[in-house]
Write a protein that holds these residues in place. Structure first.
Motif, PDB file in Angstrom:
ATOM      1  N   PRO A   1      25.618   4.189   2.449  1.00 25.85           N
ATOM      2  CA  PRO A   1      25.152   2.872   2.895  1.00 25.85           C
ATOM      3  C   PRO A   1      25.064   2.797   4.418  1.00 25.85           C
ATOM      4  CG  PRO A   1      26.862   2.682   1.217  1.00 25.85           C
ATOM      5  CD  PRO A   1      26.837   4.112   1.621  1.00 25.85           C
ATOM      6  N   MET A   2      23.917   2.292   4.920  1.00 25.10           N
ATOM      7  CA  MET A   2      23.702   2.235   6.363  1.00 25.10           C
ATOM      8  C   MET A   2      23.824   0.817   6.908  1.00 25.10           C
ATOM      9  SD  MET A   2      20.368   4.768   6.538  1.00 25.10           S
ATOM     10  CE  MET A   2      20.212   4.604   8.319  1.00 25.10           C
ATOM     11  N   GLY A   3      23.582  -0.169   6.086  1.00 22.31           N
ATOM     12  CA  GLY A   3      23.522  -1.541   6.580  1.00 22.31           C
ATOM     13  C   GLY A   3      22.102  -1.873   6.999  1.00 22.31           C
ATOM     14  N   ARG A   4      21.769  -3.175   7.016  1.00 21.70           N
ATOM     15  CA  ARG A   4      20.395  -3.587   7.273  1.00 21.70           C
ATOM     16  C   ARG A   4      19.919  -3.209   8.666  1.00 21.70           C
ATOM     17  NH1 ARG A   4      16.709  -7.029   9.032  1.00 21.70           N
ATOM     18  NH2 ARG A   4      15.176  -7.921   7.573  1.00 21.70           N
ATOM     19  N   ASP A   5      20.729  -3.425   9.679  1.00 27.51           N
ATOM     20  CA  ASP A   5      20.289  -3.172  11.057  1.00 27.51           C
ATOM     21  C   ASP A   5      20.015  -1.692  11.293  1.00 27.51           C
ATOM     22  OD1 ASP A   5      20.534  -5.858  11.528  1.00 27.51           O
ATOM     23  OD2 ASP A   5      22.505  -5.706  12.506  1.00 27.51           O
ATOM     24  N   ALA A   6      20.942  -0.828  10.835  1.00 27.97           N
ATOM     25  CA  ALA A   6      20.753   0.605  11.031  1.00 27.97           C
ATOM     26  C   ALA A   6      19.544   1.097  10.244  1.00 27.97           C
ATOM     27  CB  ALA A   6      22.008   1.364  10.611  1.00 27.97           C
ATOM     28  N   ALA A   7      19.354   0.575   9.038  1.00 29.47           N
ATOM     29  CA  ALA A   7      18.213   0.979   8.231  1.00 29.47           C
ATOM     30  C   ALA A   7      16.908   0.531   8.877  1.00 29.47           C
ATOM     31  CB  ALA A   7      18.339   0.392   6.823  1.00 29.47           C
TER      32      ALA A   7
ATOM     33  N   GLY B   1       0.827  -1.197   0.000  1.00 33.67           N
ATOM     34  CA  GLY B   1       0.000   0.000   0.000  1.00 33.67           C
ATOM     35  C   GLY B   1       0.863   1.250   0.000  1.00 33.67           C
ATOM     36  N   PRO B   2       0.238   2.420   0.093  1.00 29.54           N
ATOM     37  CA  PRO B   2       0.967   3.695   0.049  1.00 29.54           C
ATOM     38  C   PRO B   2       2.049   3.809   1.119  1.00 29.54           C
ATOM     39  CG  PRO B   2      -1.382   4.071  -0.204  1.00 29.54           C
ATOM     40  CD  PRO B   2      -1.220   2.635   0.172  1.00 29.54           C
ATOM     41  N   ALA B   3       1.817   3.223   2.279  1.00 35.22           N
ATOM     42  CA  ALA B   3       2.781   3.349   3.378  1.00 35.22           C
ATOM     43  C   ALA B   3       4.124   2.728   3.007  1.00 35.22           C
ATOM     44  CB  ALA B   3       2.231   2.698   4.639  1.00 35.22           C
ATOM     45  N   VAL B   4       4.102   1.653   2.222  1.00 38.91           N
ATOM     46  CA  VAL B   4       5.347   0.998   1.821  1.00 38.91           C
ATOM     47  C   VAL B   4       6.151   1.928   0.905  1.00 38.91           C
ATOM     48  CG1 VAL B   4       6.361  -0.992   0.675  1.00 38.91           C
ATOM     49  CG2 VAL B   4       4.275  -1.269   2.035  1.00 38.91           C
ATOM     50  N   GLY B   5       5.480   2.581  -0.038  1.00 36.46           N
ATOM     51  CA  GLY B   5       6.148   3.516  -0.919  1.00 36.46           C
ATOM     52  C   GLY B   5       6.717   4.704  -0.166  1.00 36.46           C
ATOM     53  N   GLN B   6       5.970   5.199   0.825  1.00 36.12           N
ATOM     54  CA  GLN B   6       6.457   6.325   1.631  1.00 36.12           C
ATOM     55  C   GLN B   6       7.672   5.917   2.450  1.00 36.12           C
ATOM     56  OE1 GLN B   6       2.928   7.302   3.828  1.00 36.12           O
ATOM     57  NE2 GLN B   6       1.837   8.051   2.002  1.00 36.12           N
ATOM     58  N   ALA B   7       7.646   4.699   2.981  1.00 36.15           N
ATOM     59  CA  ALA B   7       8.785   4.212   3.755  1.00 36.15           C
ATOM     60  C   ALA B   7      10.010   4.044   2.861  1.00 36.15           C
ATOM     61  CB  ALA B   7       8.423   2.875   4.411  1.00 36.15           C
ATOM     62  N   TYR B   8       9.783   3.528   1.669  1.00 37.67           N
ATOM     63  CA  TYR B   8      10.889   3.336   0.712  1.00 37.67           C
ATOM     64  C   TYR B   8      11.516   4.682   0.364  1.00 37.67           C
ATOM     65  CZ  TYR B   8      13.381   1.447  -3.346  1.00 37.67           C
ATOM     66  OH  TYR B   8      14.353   1.062  -4.229  1.00 37.67           O
ATOM     67  N   LYS B   9      10.683   5.685   0.121  1.00 37.78           N
ATOM     68  CA  LYS B   9      11.184   7.006  -0.212  1.00 37.78           C
ATOM     69  C   LYS B   9      11.986   7.603   0.937  1.00 37.78           C
ATOM     70  CE  LYS B   9       9.651  11.542  -1.893  1.00 37.78           C
ATOM     71  NZ  LYS B   9       8.484  12.370  -2.305  1.00 37.78           N
ATOM     72  N   HIS B  10      11.521   7.395   2.167  1.00 37.62           N
ATOM     73  CA  HIS B  10      12.235   7.891   3.344  1.00 37.62           C
ATOM     74  C   HIS B  10      13.621   7.239   3.460  1.00 37.62           C
ATOM     75  CE1 HIS B  10      13.060   9.251   7.400  1.00 37.62           C
ATOM     76  NE2 HIS B  10      13.218   7.987   7.795  1.00 37.62           N
ATOM     77  N   LEU B  11      13.664   5.940   3.244  1.00 35.53           N
ATOM     78  CA  LEU B  11      14.948   5.233   3.326  1.00 35.53           C
ATOM     79  C   LEU B  11      15.886   5.649   2.194  1.00 35.53           C
ATOM     80  CD1 LEU B  11      13.768   1.630   4.302  1.00 35.53           C
ATOM     81  CD2 LEU B  11      14.916   3.312   5.761  1.00 35.53           C
ATOM     82  N   LEU B  12      15.322   5.961   1.037  1.00 37.04           N
ATOM     83  CA  LEU B  12      16.148   6.427  -0.071  1.00 37.04           C
ATOM     84  C   LEU B  12      16.788   7.770   0.263  1.00 37.04           C
ATOM     85  CD1 LEU B  12      17.227   6.176  -2.932  1.00 37.04           C
ATOM     86  CD2 LEU B  12      15.086   7.186  -3.768  1.00 37.04           C
ATOM     87  N   GLU B  13      16.009   8.650   0.893  1.00 37.55           N
ATOM     88  CA  GLU B  13      16.569   9.942   1.297  1.00 37.55           C
ATOM     89  C   GLU B  13      17.692   9.750   2.319  1.00 37.55           C
ATOM     90  OE1 GLU B  13      16.018  13.149   0.318  1.00 37.55           O
ATOM     91  OE2 GLU B  13      14.949  12.186  -1.327  1.00 37.55           O
ATOM     92  N   LEU B  14      17.519   8.824   3.237  1.00 38.70           N
ATOM     93  CA  LEU B  14      18.574   8.541   4.211  1.00 38.70           C
ATOM     94  C   LEU B  14      19.814   7.979   3.516  1.00 38.70           C
ATOM     95  CD1 LEU B  14      16.573   6.899   7.172  1.00 38.70           C
ATOM     96  CD2 LEU B  14      17.489   9.228   7.032  1.00 38.70           C
TER      97      LEU B  14
END
Length: 488
Positions: free
Chosen positions: A470-476, A451-464
């Motif tokens: 690169p942050m690594g899986r745990d930090a992300a 749903g939309p929340a997944v896309g918003q989360a993906y966009k947030h992580l892309l900005e980070l």
């Protein structure tokens, strides 16, 4: 044969014309084909651009022939001889073929077009020529666009045919029409653009009476289809001397019917208005971009260079301090580029790429003169995507200042950016920047469905990812949970 730079009246003249037919030999293909036409009761001649290019020492594998045989007879002769035959242009009297042959120790593939003697003309409303067939090669040659394309070599005898002085014009490097320019351009208005294209391709001058007719008849270009205009513009832009052809289009008023955004730049001044107007600046940028091409002419880069500042007339503002500004002209220009290229029926991919380059051409200057942060470098690479190399070339070409110190400073600054990109590319996969978590991992960590929340989360992580690398899986995952909690 002399090359294009060696042709002069002293090298080629009418007294020598019988002697030039022999070097036009393209045996065994042409002679073999001519004998087949002869045995069938027809004549065949090498014609037009093939003869011109042979005289200029630049004949390639594309051969144009003309014949008194009708298209169905041409098909009957070609089919058992050629390796492939196509009928795409048969409605206009042209049959295409491919013939593979060994010349000396080299295997070559010839692309052949055989066209029945013809005459054609447009009416005032039609976009397509009405074709009628002729009975003599002289009648066929007079309907061709320019005298340098109205020469032929009758085969297999190799008799040079030049009823309209094409050889003299080739030697003088001038473009004239076999008949009057008005008659020629009435037959096919696209020939006006072809005059500019050949001037750009061959570095020839256009005869004054031809230029006058182009000015008087520019409006007739409106009956020509956008696709034909586009194809002719491409050939001009990809030529060795596009500035020459583009200047002629502007001078004659033809550009108003092809690319009106270009002449609109003539009266404007760019932000470095101390030294040149936007029109002249644009043509210099195009030439400088060409100088940076490494793998032959690049249509995407050249169109972007030509169109990069077309948004300036609409965004011009006179500031209180007397300077002229063009704020956001790159954004406006990108929209104008998309509209113009769409009207000219360019492919969606090319429209997208050229518009994107226009939009990004000032991005480098927006970061100022300070050192680029890792975040800024990542965003620059991400936004350019596969156009990064072209963006490098366009940005470098956009510097036309006569101030050597300023030009050197800009060049060094861009050198620094490219070095930073190379350094980060060694450390990170800049060409494929993506978040440290994909969509499935996001849904698993947050316990949500698509749903939309997944896309918003993906966009947030892309900005980070762009900001921090690169942050690594745990930090992300931790950052994702923190962001999610703040939303609840």
């Amino acid at each position: 044969m002399p090359n294009a730079n060696e042709v002069s009246p002293s090298v080629l003249n009418r007294e020598q014309s019988p002697a030039v037919s022999e070097p036009l030999r393209v045996a065994p293909v042409a002679d073999d084909l001519a004998r087949r036409f002869q045995e069938a009761g027809f004549s065949l001649a090498l014609v037009g651009g093939s003869v011109r290019d042979a005289l200029l020492g630049r004949l390639g594998n594309d051969l144009d022939f003309t014949t008194d045989a009708r298209p169905q007879d041409v098909l009957r002769i070609l089919r058992p001889w050629a390796d492939a035959v196509w009928e795409v242009g048969i409605a206009f009297g042209t049959v295409g073929a491919q013939k593979d042959a060994r010349v000396g120790d080299v295997d070559r593939s010839w692309q052949i077009e055989v066209t029945t003697y013809r005459s054609e003309a447009y009416d005032r409303t039609s976009r397509k020529p009405e074709v009628s067939y002729g009975d003599s090669i002289e009648e066929d040659l007079v309907r061709r666009d320019f005298t340098v394309n109205a020469m032929a070599v009758a085969l297999p005898e190799k008799v040079f045919i030049d009823p309209y002085g094409g050889l003299d014009d080739l030697a003088a490097r001038v473009l004239r029409t076999p008949g009057t320019p008005e008659e020629s351009f009435s037959d096919d208005p696209l020939r006006m653009m072809r005059a500019a294209r050949f001037a750009a391709q061959l570095d020839f001058e256009v005869a004054p009476e031809v230029v006058k007719a182009m000015k008087d008849m520019a409006g007739r270009l409106g009956i020509v289809s956008a696709e034909r205009v586009r194809d002719e513009l491409n050939k001009l832009v990809l030529s060795p001397h596009p500035r020459k052809g583009l200047s002629l289009l502007v001078e004659t008023g033809l550009a108003e019917h092809v690319l009106p955004e270009l002449p609109a730049l003539r009266l404007e001044r760019d932000e470095h208005h101390r030294h040149k107007d936007v029109y002249d600046h644009t043509l210099i940028v195009l030439e400088q971009a060409m100088a940076l091409e490494s793998e032959g002419p690049d249509l995407t880069l050249r169109l972007a260079a030509l169109l990069h500042d077309i948004g300036k007339p609409r965004t011009r503002r006179f500031e209180k301090d007397g300077r002229v500004s063009f704020h956001h002209h790159e954004v406006v220009g990108a929209k104008m580029t998309k509209k113009r290229m769409t009207a000219l029926k360019y492919s969606n991919d090319l429209v997208k790429d050229v518009s994107r380059l226009v939009e990004l051409h000032l991005r480098f200057h927006g970061y100022g003169t300070g050192e680029w942060t890792d975040s800024a470098v990542r965003r620059y690479v991400r936004d350019a995507g596969p156009l990064l190399d072209r963006l490098h070339k366009l940005t470098r070409s956009d510097c036309t200042t006569r101030n050597k110190r300023k030009a050197l400073a800009l060049s060094r600054a861009y050198d620094g950016l490219e070095e930073r990109i190379a350094q980060l590319q060694e450390q990170e996969e800049l060409d494929a920047i993506r978040p440290d978590l994909d969509g499935n991992q996001i849904m698993e960590i947050l316990g949500v469905r698509p749903g939309p929340a997944v896309g918003q989360a993906y966009k947030h992580l892309l900005e980070l990812r762009l900001e921090n690398g690169p942050m690594g899986r745990d930090a992300a995952a931790a950052a994702l949970k923190e962001w999610w909690a703040a939303r609840q």
